[in-house]
Design an enzyme around this catalytic site. Structure first.
Site, mmCIF file in Angstrom:
data_model
loop_
_atom_site.group_PDB
_atom_site.id
_atom_site.type_symbol
_atom_site.label_atom_id
_atom_site.label_comp_id
_atom_site.label_asym_id
_atom_site.label_seq_id
_atom_site.Cartn_x
_atom_site.Cartn_y
_atom_site.Cartn_z
ATOM 1 N N ILE A 172 -18.103 12.064 -8.238
ATOM 2 C CA ILE A 172 -17.118 12.242 -7.169
ATOM 3 C C ILE A 172 -16.134 11.080 -7.221
ATOM 4 O O ILE A 172 -16.515 9.918 -7.068
ATOM 5 C CB ILE A 172 -17.801 12.307 -5.795
ATOM 6 N N GLU A 173 -14.877 11.398 -7.422
ATOM 7 C CA GLU A 173 -13.840 10.369 -7.492
ATOM 8 C C GLU A 173 -12.491 10.968 -7.173
ATOM 9 O O GLU A 173 -12.349 12.176 -6.973
ATOM 10 C CB GLU A 173 -13.844 9.701 -8.866
ATOM 11 N N GLY A 174 -11.470 10.108 -7.110
ATOM 12 C CA GLY A 174 -10.121 10.585 -6.835
ATOM 13 C C GLY A 174 -10.003 11.197 -5.450
ATOM 14 O O GLY A 174 -10.623 10.741 -4.478
#
Length: 514
Positions: A172-174
Protein backbone atom coordinates in the site's frame (compact mmCIF):
# COMPACT_ATOMS: atom_id res chain seq x y z
CA UNK A 1 7.34 -0.87 -4.71
CA UNK A 2 6.34 -1.03 -8.30
CA UNK A 3 7.11 -2.70 -11.58
CA UNK A 4 9.75 -0.42 -13.03
CA UNK A 5 7.81 0.93 -15.98
CA UNK A 6 6.53 4.25 -14.68
CA UNK A 7 8.70 7.41 -14.59
CA UNK A 8 11.16 7.10 -11.74
CA UNK A 9 10.34 9.21 -8.71
CA UNK A 10 10.95 9.22 -4.98
CA UNK A 11 8.21 7.88 -2.75
CA UNK A 12 8.70 11.16 -0.85
CA UNK A 13 8.56 13.42 -3.92
CA UNK A 14 9.58 17.00 -3.23
CA UNK A 15 10.80 16.11 0.25
CA UNK A 16 14.39 15.94 1.37
CA UNK A 17 15.14 14.07 4.58
CA UNK A 18 17.54 16.07 6.70
CA UNK A 19 19.57 14.59 9.53
CA UNK A 20 19.54 18.04 11.13
CA UNK A 21 15.83 17.41 11.66
CA UNK A 22 15.87 13.68 12.34
CA UNK A 23 17.98 12.27 15.15
CA UNK A 24 17.77 8.53 15.39
CA UNK A 25 20.17 6.85 17.77
CA UNK A 26 20.20 3.74 19.88
CA UNK A 27 21.37 3.71 23.47
CA UNK A 28 21.18 0.62 25.68
CA UNK A 29 18.27 -0.86 23.79
CA UNK A 30 16.29 2.43 23.64
CA UNK A 31 15.41 4.44 20.56
CA UNK A 32 15.71 8.24 20.72
CA UNK A 33 13.42 9.88 18.17
CA UNK A 34 13.43 13.63 17.60
CA UNK A 35 15.70 16.49 18.61
CA UNK A 36 16.11 18.73 21.61
CA UNK A 37 13.26 18.99 24.10
CA UNK A 38 10.96 17.17 21.70
CA UNK A 39 13.04 14.02 21.76
CA UNK A 40 11.30 10.92 23.08
CA UNK A 41 12.83 7.74 24.43
CA UNK A 42 10.85 4.59 23.69
CA UNK A 43 11.69 0.94 24.37
CA UNK A 44 12.16 -1.52 21.56
CA UNK A 45 11.51 -5.25 21.93
CA UNK A 46 14.51 -7.39 21.19
CA UNK A 47 14.27 -10.93 19.92
CA UNK A 48 15.22 -13.73 22.31
CA UNK A 49 18.70 -15.15 21.92
CA UNK A 50 17.21 -18.45 20.80
CA UNK A 51 15.84 -16.93 17.61
CA UNK A 52 17.34 -18.76 14.64
CA UNK A 53 17.32 -18.90 10.86
CA UNK A 54 14.63 -21.57 10.98
CA UNK A 55 12.26 -19.02 12.54
CA UNK A 56 13.03 -16.25 10.05
CA UNK A 57 12.57 -16.11 6.30
CA UNK A 58 13.69 -14.51 3.08
CA UNK A 59 11.68 -14.14 -0.11
CA UNK A 60 12.40 -11.84 -3.02
CA UNK A 61 9.72 -10.08 -5.02
CA UNK A 62 9.35 -11.30 -8.57
CA UNK A 63 7.56 -9.38 -11.34
CA UNK A 64 5.85 -12.22 -13.18
CA UNK A 65 5.03 -10.08 -16.22
CA UNK A 66 8.61 -9.64 -17.41
CA UNK A 67 9.58 -13.10 -18.60
CA UNK A 68 8.00 -15.02 -21.47
CA UNK A 69 9.18 -17.23 -24.33
CA UNK A 70 12.95 -17.35 -24.63
CA UNK A 71 13.34 -15.09 -21.56
CA UNK A 72 12.02 -17.89 -19.37
CA UNK A 73 15.23 -19.78 -20.09
CA UNK A 74 17.06 -17.14 -18.05
CA UNK A 75 14.38 -16.59 -15.41
CA UNK A 76 15.50 -16.06 -11.81
CA UNK A 77 12.20 -17.03 -10.22
CA UNK A 78 13.28 -20.57 -9.37
CA UNK A 79 16.87 -19.71 -8.45
CA UNK A 80 18.49 -18.66 -5.20
CA UNK A 81 17.54 -19.29 -1.58
CA UNK A 82 14.20 -18.78 0.11
CA UNK A 83 10.79 -18.20 -1.32
CA UNK A 84 9.19 -15.95 -3.89
CA UNK A 85 6.66 -13.14 -3.57
CA UNK A 86 4.74 -12.87 -6.83
CA UNK A 87 4.00 -9.25 -7.78
CA UNK A 88 1.67 -7.48 -8.43
CA UNK A 89 -2.01 -8.36 -8.54
CA UNK A 90 -4.14 -5.32 -9.37
CA UNK A 91 -7.59 -4.60 -10.79
CA UNK A 92 -8.34 -4.94 -14.49
CA UNK A 93 -9.49 -1.30 -14.53
CA UNK A 94 -10.62 1.55 -12.32
CA UNK A 95 -14.09 0.02 -12.03
CA UNK A 96 -13.31 -3.62 -12.83
CA UNK A 97 -13.17 -5.91 -9.80
CA UNK A 98 -11.16 -8.57 -11.61
CA UNK A 99 -7.69 -9.61 -10.44
CA UNK A 100 -4.94 -9.29 -13.04
CA UNK A 101 -1.17 -9.29 -13.14
CA UNK A 102 -0.07 -5.72 -13.72
CA UNK A 103 -3.47 -4.84 -15.25
CA UNK A 104 -2.38 -6.17 -18.65
CA UNK A 105 -2.72 -9.92 -18.04
CA UNK A 106 -5.56 -12.03 -16.65
CA UNK A 107 -4.76 -15.06 -14.52
CA UNK A 108 -5.37 -17.23 -17.59
CA UNK A 109 -3.08 -14.99 -19.68
CA UNK A 110 -0.33 -15.48 -17.09
CA UNK A 111 -0.77 -19.24 -17.30
CA UNK A 112 -0.29 -19.30 -21.07
CA UNK A 113 2.13 -16.41 -21.62
CA UNK A 114 4.31 -16.68 -18.51
CA UNK A 115 3.68 -20.33 -17.58
CA UNK A 116 2.88 -19.02 -14.12
CA UNK A 117 0.69 -21.91 -12.97
CA UNK A 118 3.36 -24.38 -14.09
CA UNK A 119 6.18 -22.48 -12.40
CA UNK A 120 4.21 -22.15 -9.17
CA UNK A 121 3.62 -25.90 -9.18
CA UNK A 122 7.33 -26.47 -9.71
CA UNK A 123 8.17 -24.33 -6.67
CA UNK A 124 5.54 -26.15 -4.64
CA UNK A 125 7.03 -29.53 -5.52
CA UNK A 126 10.48 -28.23 -4.60
CA UNK A 127 9.23 -27.07 -1.21
CA UNK A 128 9.83 -23.39 -1.99
CA UNK A 129 7.40 -21.08 -0.12
CA UNK A 130 5.27 -18.60 -2.06
CA UNK A 131 3.28 -15.46 -1.34
CA UNK A 132 1.31 -13.07 -3.55
CA UNK A 133 1.57 -9.28 -3.37
CA UNK A 134 -1.50 -7.15 -4.06
CA UNK A 135 -1.18 -3.47 -4.93
CA UNK A 136 2.05 -1.62 -5.66
CA UNK A 137 2.63 1.97 -6.68
CA UNK A 138 0.95 1.94 -10.10
CA UNK A 139 -2.37 0.72 -11.54
CA UNK A 140 -5.65 0.43 -9.62
CA UNK A 141 -5.65 -1.62 -6.46
CA UNK A 142 -8.43 -4.21 -6.11
CA UNK A 143 -9.62 -2.53 -2.92
CA UNK A 144 -10.34 0.62 -4.94
CA UNK A 145 -12.02 -1.10 -7.89
CA UNK A 146 -14.18 -3.55 -5.91
CA UNK A 147 -17.07 -1.60 -4.41
CA UNK A 148 -18.16 -4.09 -1.72
CA UNK A 149 -16.38 -6.03 0.97
CA UNK A 150 -17.73 -9.34 -0.31
CA UNK A 151 -16.61 -8.66 -3.89
CA UNK A 152 -13.13 -7.69 -2.73
CA UNK A 153 -12.78 -10.78 -0.52
CA UNK A 154 -13.90 -12.94 -3.44
CA UNK A 155 -11.32 -11.31 -5.76
CA UNK A 156 -8.54 -11.97 -3.25
CA UNK A 157 -9.79 -15.54 -2.84
CA UNK A 158 -9.66 -16.25 -6.58
CA UNK A 159 -5.93 -15.58 -6.56
CA UNK A 160 -5.23 -17.53 -3.39
CA UNK A 161 -7.15 -20.57 -4.61
CA UNK A 162 -5.55 -20.55 -8.05
CA UNK A 163 -1.99 -20.63 -6.72
CA UNK A 164 -2.54 -22.43 -3.41
CA UNK A 165 -1.33 -19.42 -1.41
CA UNK A 166 -1.58 -19.03 2.37
CA UNK A 167 0.35 -15.74 2.71
CA UNK A 168 -0.62 -12.40 1.20
CA UNK A 169 1.39 -9.21 1.01
CA UNK A 170 -0.56 -5.94 0.76
CA UNK A 171 1.69 -3.31 -0.82
CA UNK A 172 0.00 0.00 0.00
CA UNK A 173 1.55 3.26 -1.14
CA UNK A 174 0.87 6.48 -3.01
CA UNK A 175 -2.74 7.68 -3.15
CA UNK A 176 -3.97 4.40 -1.65
CA UNK A 177 -2.49 5.42 1.70
CA UNK A 178 -4.89 8.35 1.98
CA UNK A 179 -8.09 6.80 0.67
CA UNK A 180 -10.20 6.26 3.79
CA UNK A 181 -13.02 4.39 2.04
CA UNK A 182 -10.66 1.99 0.30
CA UNK A 183 -8.67 1.50 3.49
CA UNK A 184 -11.79 0.50 5.46
CA UNK A 185 -13.02 -1.84 2.72
CA UNK A 186 -9.63 -3.51 2.41
CA UNK A 187 -9.36 -4.13 6.15
CA UNK A 188 -12.92 -5.53 6.37
CA UNK A 189 -12.40 -7.82 3.36
CA UNK A 190 -9.09 -9.16 4.66
CA UNK A 191 -10.60 -9.76 8.11
CA UNK A 192 -13.51 -11.63 6.53
CA UNK A 193 -11.24 -13.73 4.33
CA UNK A 194 -8.91 -14.51 7.22
CA UNK A 195 -11.82 -15.68 9.40
CA UNK A 196 -13.19 -17.85 6.61
CA UNK A 197 -9.83 -19.48 5.95
CA UNK A 198 -9.24 -20.15 9.62
CA UNK A 199 -12.66 -21.80 9.94
CA UNK A 200 -11.80 -23.98 6.93
CA UNK A 201 -8.54 -25.07 8.53
CA UNK A 202 -6.43 -23.17 5.99
CA UNK A 203 -4.99 -20.18 7.90
CA UNK A 204 -4.11 -16.99 6.02
CA UNK A 205 -1.14 -14.84 7.02
CA UNK A 206 -1.30 -11.13 6.18
CA UNK A 207 1.62 -8.74 5.77
CA UNK A 208 1.39 -4.99 5.24
CA UNK A 209 4.16 -3.55 3.06
CA UNK A 210 4.49 0.20 3.66
CA UNK A 211 6.88 3.05 2.83
CA UNK A 212 9.20 4.30 5.55
CA UNK A 213 11.39 7.35 6.11
CA UNK A 214 14.50 7.38 8.30
CA UNK A 215 12.17 8.23 11.22
CA UNK A 216 9.91 5.25 10.55
CA UNK A 217 6.43 4.78 9.17
CA UNK A 218 4.56 7.80 7.89
CA UNK A 219 1.33 8.87 9.58
CA UNK A 220 -0.57 7.37 6.64
CA UNK A 221 1.27 4.09 7.05
CA UNK A 222 0.46 3.97 10.75
CA UNK A 223 -3.16 4.56 9.78
CA UNK A 224 -3.06 1.45 7.60
CA UNK A 225 -1.75 -0.62 10.51
CA UNK A 226 -4.46 0.72 12.82
CA UNK A 227 -7.16 0.05 10.24
CA UNK A 228 -6.19 -3.61 10.01
CA UNK A 229 -5.95 -4.07 13.77
CA UNK A 230 -9.27 -2.24 14.32
CA UNK A 231 -10.95 -4.63 11.85
CA UNK A 232 -9.69 -7.63 13.77
CA UNK A 233 -7.06 -8.71 11.24
CA UNK A 234 -4.31 -10.80 12.77
CA UNK A 235 -1.28 -9.22 11.14
CA UNK A 236 1.73 -11.43 10.59
CA UNK A 237 3.78 -8.28 10.34
CA UNK A 238 4.69 -4.97 8.76
CA UNK A 239 7.25 -4.92 5.97
CA UNK A 240 9.19 -1.66 5.65
CA UNK A 241 10.18 -0.49 2.18
CA UNK A 242 13.70 0.63 3.05
CA UNK A 243 14.42 2.43 -0.23
CA UNK A 244 14.39 5.78 -2.04
CA UNK A 245 15.18 7.78 1.12
CA UNK A 246 16.46 10.88 -0.74
CA UNK A 247 18.40 12.00 2.35
CA UNK A 248 20.46 15.17 2.08
CA UNK A 249 23.43 13.68 3.96
CA UNK A 250 25.14 11.71 1.20
CA UNK A 251 27.78 10.36 3.60
CA UNK A 252 25.24 8.11 5.35
CA UNK A 253 25.03 4.67 3.79
CA UNK A 254 21.82 3.08 2.59
CA UNK A 255 22.37 0.36 5.19
CA UNK A 256 22.50 2.92 8.01
CA UNK A 257 19.42 4.68 6.67
CA UNK A 258 17.61 1.36 6.48
CA UNK A 259 18.65 0.25 9.97
CA UNK A 260 17.65 3.61 11.46
CA UNK A 261 14.24 3.40 9.81
CA UNK A 262 13.74 -0.14 11.12
CA UNK A 263 14.62 0.84 14.69
CA UNK A 264 12.10 3.68 14.55
CA UNK A 265 9.47 1.44 12.97
CA UNK A 266 9.95 -1.14 15.73
CA UNK A 267 8.99 1.37 18.39
CA UNK A 268 5.94 2.42 16.35
CA UNK A 269 4.80 -1.19 15.98
CA UNK A 270 5.21 -1.82 19.70
CA UNK A 271 3.05 1.20 20.44
CA UNK A 272 0.39 0.22 17.89
CA UNK A 273 0.06 -3.30 19.31
CA UNK A 274 -0.16 -1.92 22.85
CA UNK A 275 -2.80 0.62 21.90
CA UNK A 276 -4.93 -2.13 20.33
CA UNK A 277 -4.40 -4.49 23.27
CA UNK A 278 -2.86 -7.06 20.97
CA UNK A 279 -0.25 -9.18 22.75
CA UNK A 280 3.09 -9.24 20.91
CA UNK A 281 4.71 -12.53 19.93
CA UNK A 282 7.65 -13.84 21.98
CA UNK A 283 10.13 -12.01 19.76
CA UNK A 284 8.41 -8.68 20.28
CA UNK A 285 8.28 -5.99 17.61
CA UNK A 286 11.18 -7.41 15.61
CA UNK A 287 9.29 -10.65 14.97
CA UNK A 288 6.48 -8.54 13.50
CA UNK A 289 8.74 -6.79 11.01
CA UNK A 290 10.27 -7.14 7.59
CA UNK A 291 12.68 -5.08 5.53
CA UNK A 292 12.66 -4.73 1.75
CA UNK A 293 15.48 -2.75 0.12
CA UNK A 294 15.55 -1.91 -3.57
CA UNK A 295 18.79 -3.58 -4.63
CA UNK A 296 21.36 -1.57 -6.54
CA UNK A 297 20.22 1.63 -8.15
CA UNK A 298 17.14 3.12 -6.52
CA UNK A 299 14.66 5.46 -8.21
CA UNK A 300 16.44 8.37 -6.48
CA UNK A 301 19.64 8.83 -8.46
CA UNK A 302 22.03 9.09 -5.49
CA UNK A 303 20.43 6.26 -3.55
CA UNK A 304 22.38 3.08 -4.37
CA UNK A 305 22.02 -0.04 -2.23
CA UNK A 306 25.28 -1.95 -2.61
CA UNK A 307 26.27 -5.50 -1.72
CA UNK A 308 28.10 -4.05 1.30
CA UNK A 309 24.83 -2.42 2.34
CA UNK A 310 23.14 -5.80 1.92
CA UNK A 311 25.73 -7.48 4.15
CA UNK A 312 25.31 -4.81 6.84
CA UNK A 313 21.53 -5.02 6.71
CA UNK A 314 21.64 -8.83 6.86
CA UNK A 315 23.89 -8.71 9.95
CA UNK A 316 21.56 -6.29 11.67
CA UNK A 317 18.51 -8.35 10.76
CA UNK A 318 20.07 -11.46 12.29
CA UNK A 319 21.19 -9.67 15.44
CA UNK A 320 17.83 -7.96 15.98
CA UNK A 321 15.79 -11.05 15.15
CA UNK A 322 13.99 -9.45 12.21
CA UNK A 323 11.32 -11.89 11.05
CA UNK A 324 11.43 -11.19 7.32
CA UNK A 325 13.83 -9.90 4.68
CA UNK A 326 12.76 -9.34 1.08
CA UNK A 327 14.09 -7.33 -1.85
CA UNK A 328 12.95 -5.63 -5.03
CA UNK A 329 13.49 -7.61 -7.11
CA UNK A 330 14.68 -11.07 -8.15
CA UNK A 331 14.38 -9.95 -11.79
CA UNK A 332 17.08 -7.34 -11.14
CA UNK A 333 19.57 -9.50 -9.23
CA UNK A 334 22.39 -9.41 -11.78
CA UNK A 335 25.02 -7.03 -13.09
CA UNK A 336 23.90 -4.97 -16.08
CA UNK A 337 25.45 -6.02 -19.37
CA UNK A 338 28.01 -3.91 -21.19
CA UNK A 339 25.43 -3.00 -23.83
CA UNK A 340 23.32 -1.17 -21.23
CA UNK A 341 24.75 2.37 -21.33
CA UNK A 342 22.73 3.88 -18.44
CA UNK A 343 23.55 1.96 -15.24
CA UNK A 344 22.39 4.90 -13.10
CA UNK A 345 18.94 4.64 -14.65
CA UNK A 346 16.82 1.97 -13.01
CA UNK A 347 16.43 -1.16 -15.13
CA UNK A 348 13.80 -3.87 -14.76
CA UNK A 349 16.34 -6.61 -15.44
CA UNK A 350 19.61 -5.64 -13.71
CA UNK A 351 20.75 -3.91 -10.53
CA UNK A 352 22.92 -1.12 -11.91
CA UNK A 353 25.89 -2.12 -9.71
CA UNK A 354 28.77 -4.51 -10.28
CA UNK A 355 27.94 -7.75 -8.47
CA UNK A 356 31.03 -9.75 -9.49
CA UNK A 357 29.18 -13.04 -9.45
CA UNK A 358 27.44 -12.44 -6.11
CA UNK A 359 23.70 -12.10 -5.71
CA UNK A 360 21.74 -9.90 -3.35
CA UNK A 361 19.39 -12.79 -2.71
CA UNK A 362 22.33 -14.92 -1.60
CA UNK A 363 23.54 -12.25 0.84
CA UNK A 364 20.15 -11.25 2.24
CA UNK A 365 18.81 -14.80 2.36
CA UNK A 366 21.83 -16.48 3.91
CA UNK A 367 20.81 -18.47 6.99
CA UNK A 368 17.11 -17.61 6.69
CA UNK A 369 15.53 -21.02 6.39
CA UNK A 370 11.99 -20.34 7.56
CA UNK A 371 8.82 -19.98 5.49
CA UNK A 372 6.55 -16.91 5.22
CA UNK A 373 3.77 -18.60 7.19
CA UNK A 374 5.99 -20.47 9.63
CA UNK A 375 4.28 -23.63 8.42
CA UNK A 376 6.21 -26.25 6.45
CA UNK A 377 6.04 -25.62 2.72
CA UNK A 378 3.99 -28.31 0.99
CA UNK A 379 6.15 -30.71 -0.96
CA UNK A 380 5.90 -33.92 -2.90
CA UNK A 381 5.57 -34.96 -6.48
CA UNK A 382 2.18 -35.35 -8.04
CA UNK A 383 1.86 -38.28 -10.43
CA UNK A 384 3.80 -37.58 -13.62
CA UNK A 385 1.73 -37.25 -16.77
CA UNK A 386 3.00 -39.54 -19.53
CA UNK A 387 4.43 -38.01 -22.69
CA UNK A 388 1.83 -38.31 -25.45
CA UNK A 389 1.86 -36.26 -28.66
CA UNK A 390 -1.95 -36.37 -28.62
CA UNK A 391 -2.30 -34.78 -25.17
CA UNK A 392 0.97 -32.97 -24.38
CA UNK A 393 0.84 -29.15 -24.32
CA UNK A 394 3.98 -28.93 -26.51
CA UNK A 395 5.75 -31.23 -28.96
CA UNK A 396 7.46 -34.16 -27.30
CA UNK A 397 11.26 -33.78 -27.54
CA UNK A 398 13.01 -35.84 -30.20
CA UNK A 399 16.69 -36.24 -31.01
CA UNK A 400 15.68 -36.09 -34.68
CA UNK A 401 14.26 -32.56 -34.50
CA UNK A 402 15.82 -29.11 -34.67
CA UNK A 403 15.02 -26.54 -31.97
CA UNK A 404 15.39 -22.77 -32.02
CA UNK A 405 15.89 -20.71 -28.85
CA UNK A 406 12.61 -20.16 -27.04
CA UNK A 407 10.92 -23.37 -28.26
CA UNK A 408 9.03 -25.37 -25.63
CA UNK A 409 8.99 -29.17 -25.50
CA UNK A 410 7.70 -31.90 -23.22
CA UNK A 411 9.96 -34.64 -21.88
CA UNK A 412 9.24 -37.16 -19.11
CA UNK A 413 6.21 -35.24 -17.87
CA UNK A 414 8.01 -31.89 -17.70
CA UNK A 415 8.14 -28.75 -19.84
CA UNK A 416 11.47 -27.32 -21.01
CA UNK A 417 12.43 -24.28 -23.08
CA UNK A 418 15.44 -24.17 -25.41
CA UNK A 419 18.21 -21.70 -24.59
CA UNK A 420 19.86 -21.84 -28.01
CA UNK A 421 19.50 -23.56 -31.38
CA UNK A 422 20.23 -27.25 -31.02
CA UNK A 423 19.64 -30.69 -32.52
CA UNK A 424 20.59 -34.26 -31.69
CA UNK A 425 21.86 -33.13 -28.29
CA UNK A 426 21.52 -34.36 -24.73
CA UNK A 427 18.08 -35.14 -23.39
CA UNK A 428 16.53 -32.13 -21.60
CA UNK A 429 16.61 -33.86 -18.19
CA UNK A 430 20.19 -35.15 -18.44
CA UNK A 431 21.27 -35.33 -14.77
CA UNK A 432 24.99 -35.19 -15.61
CA UNK A 433 24.83 -31.69 -17.09
CA UNK A 434 25.13 -28.47 -15.15
CA UNK A 435 22.21 -26.14 -15.84
CA UNK A 436 24.49 -23.68 -17.67
CA UNK A 437 25.78 -26.40 -20.00
CA UNK A 438 22.39 -27.75 -20.98
CA UNK A 439 20.56 -26.39 -24.00
CA UNK A 440 17.35 -26.65 -21.99
CA UNK A 441 15.80 -24.91 -18.97
CA UNK A 442 13.27 -26.74 -16.84
CA UNK A 443 10.07 -24.70 -16.48
CA UNK A 444 7.77 -27.00 -14.56
CA UNK A 445 5.63 -30.12 -14.74
CA UNK A 446 2.96 -30.90 -17.30
CA UNK A 447 -0.34 -30.06 -15.60
CA UNK A 448 -3.59 -31.95 -15.73
CA UNK A 449 -5.30 -28.76 -16.92
CA UNK A 450 -2.97 -28.33 -19.92
CA UNK A 451 -4.58 -28.33 -23.34
CA UNK A 452 -3.10 -30.56 -26.06
CA UNK A 453 -0.71 -28.88 -28.46
CA UNK A 454 -2.28 -28.31 -31.88
CA UNK A 455 -1.15 -26.41 -34.96
CA UNK A 456 -3.47 -23.75 -36.37
CA UNK A 457 -5.52 -25.00 -39.30
CA UNK A 458 -6.96 -23.27 -42.36
CA UNK A 459 -9.97 -24.24 -44.47
CA UNK A 460 -9.23 -26.91 -47.07
CA UNK A 461 -8.16 -25.39 -50.38
CA UNK A 462 -6.94 -22.09 -48.88
CA UNK A 463 -3.57 -22.74 -50.56
CA UNK A 464 -2.16 -25.52 -52.74
CA UNK A 465 -0.68 -28.55 -51.02
CA UNK A 466 3.09 -28.57 -50.50
CA UNK A 467 4.96 -30.91 -52.85
CA UNK A 468 8.53 -32.12 -52.33
CA UNK A 469 9.38 -31.74 -56.04
CA UNK A 470 8.22 -28.13 -56.33
CA UNK A 471 10.51 -25.11 -56.23
CA UNK A 472 9.25 -22.41 -53.85
CA UNK A 473 10.28 -18.77 -53.70
CA UNK A 474 9.98 -16.18 -50.94
CA UNK A 475 6.35 -15.30 -50.26
CA UNK A 476 4.85 -18.50 -51.68
CA UNK A 477 2.14 -20.03 -49.49
CA UNK A 478 1.23 -23.69 -49.13
CA UNK A 479 -0.81 -26.09 -47.03
CA UNK A 480 0.66 -29.09 -45.18
CA UNK A 481 -1.57 -31.39 -43.10
CA UNK A 482 -4.19 -28.64 -42.92
CA UNK A 483 -1.80 -25.93 -41.71
CA UNK A 484 -0.66 -22.92 -43.71
CA UNK A 485 2.97 -21.93 -44.27
CA UNK A 486 4.76 -19.09 -46.07
CA UNK A 487 8.20 -19.38 -47.71
CA UNK A 488 10.92 -17.17 -46.22
CA UNK A 489 13.40 -17.90 -49.01
CA UNK A 490 14.04 -20.24 -51.95
CA UNK A 491 13.70 -23.94 -51.16
CA UNK A 492 12.82 -27.36 -52.55
CA UNK A 493 12.07 -30.61 -50.73
CA UNK A 494 12.12 -29.14 -47.20
CA UNK A 495 8.96 -29.96 -45.30
CA UNK A 496 7.17 -26.90 -43.90
CA UNK A 497 6.39 -28.47 -40.53
CA UNK A 498 10.07 -28.30 -39.51
CA UNK A 499 9.39 -24.60 -38.89
CA UNK A 500 7.24 -25.48 -35.86
CA UNK A 501 10.38 -26.05 -33.79
CA UNK A 502 13.14 -24.68 -36.05
CA UNK A 503 12.34 -21.02 -36.63
CA UNK A 504 15.89 -20.14 -37.61
CA UNK A 505 16.85 -22.45 -40.44
CA UNK A 506 13.57 -23.71 -41.83
CA UNK A 507 12.71 -21.90 -45.08
CA UNK A 508 9.08 -21.76 -43.91
CA UNK A 509 7.10 -19.87 -41.30
CA UNK A 510 3.82 -20.87 -39.74
CA UNK A 511 0.63 -19.04 -40.71
CA UNK A 512 -2.17 -18.62 -38.18
CA UNK A 513 -4.61 -17.05 -40.65
CA UNK A 514 -4.92 -16.58 -44.43
Amino acid sequence: MRPLVAPARSRFAGRRLSFARIALTVVAGLVVVGVGAAAAVVPVFTAPAASSGTDRWFAGYYDVTLDSGEQLARSTMAQGPGGVILAFVVAAGDDECTPTWGKAYTLDDAASRFHLDRRVERLRREGRPLAVSFGGAINTELAAACTTVDALAQAYGLVLDRYGIDVIDLDIEGDALNDAETTARRAAAVAQLQRQRTEQGTPLDVWLTLPVAPDGLTDEGLGQVSSMLDAGVHLAGVNAMTMNFNADDRSVSMADLSIGSLRATASQIETAWQEHDVPPPPGGAWSLMGATPMIGQNDVAHDVFSLDDARALARFADEAGLERVSMWSLNRDRTCGSNYPHPRTVSVSCSGVEQAGETFSGVLGDGRDGTPSGRPAPTGDSPSIADDPETSPFPVWSSQSFYSAGVFVVWHGSVYVSKWWNEDGDVPDDPTLDADASAWTYIGPVLAADRPFALPTLPAGTYTEWAASELYNQGDRVMYDGTGYEAKWWSRGQRPDRSVTDRDYSPWKLLSEP
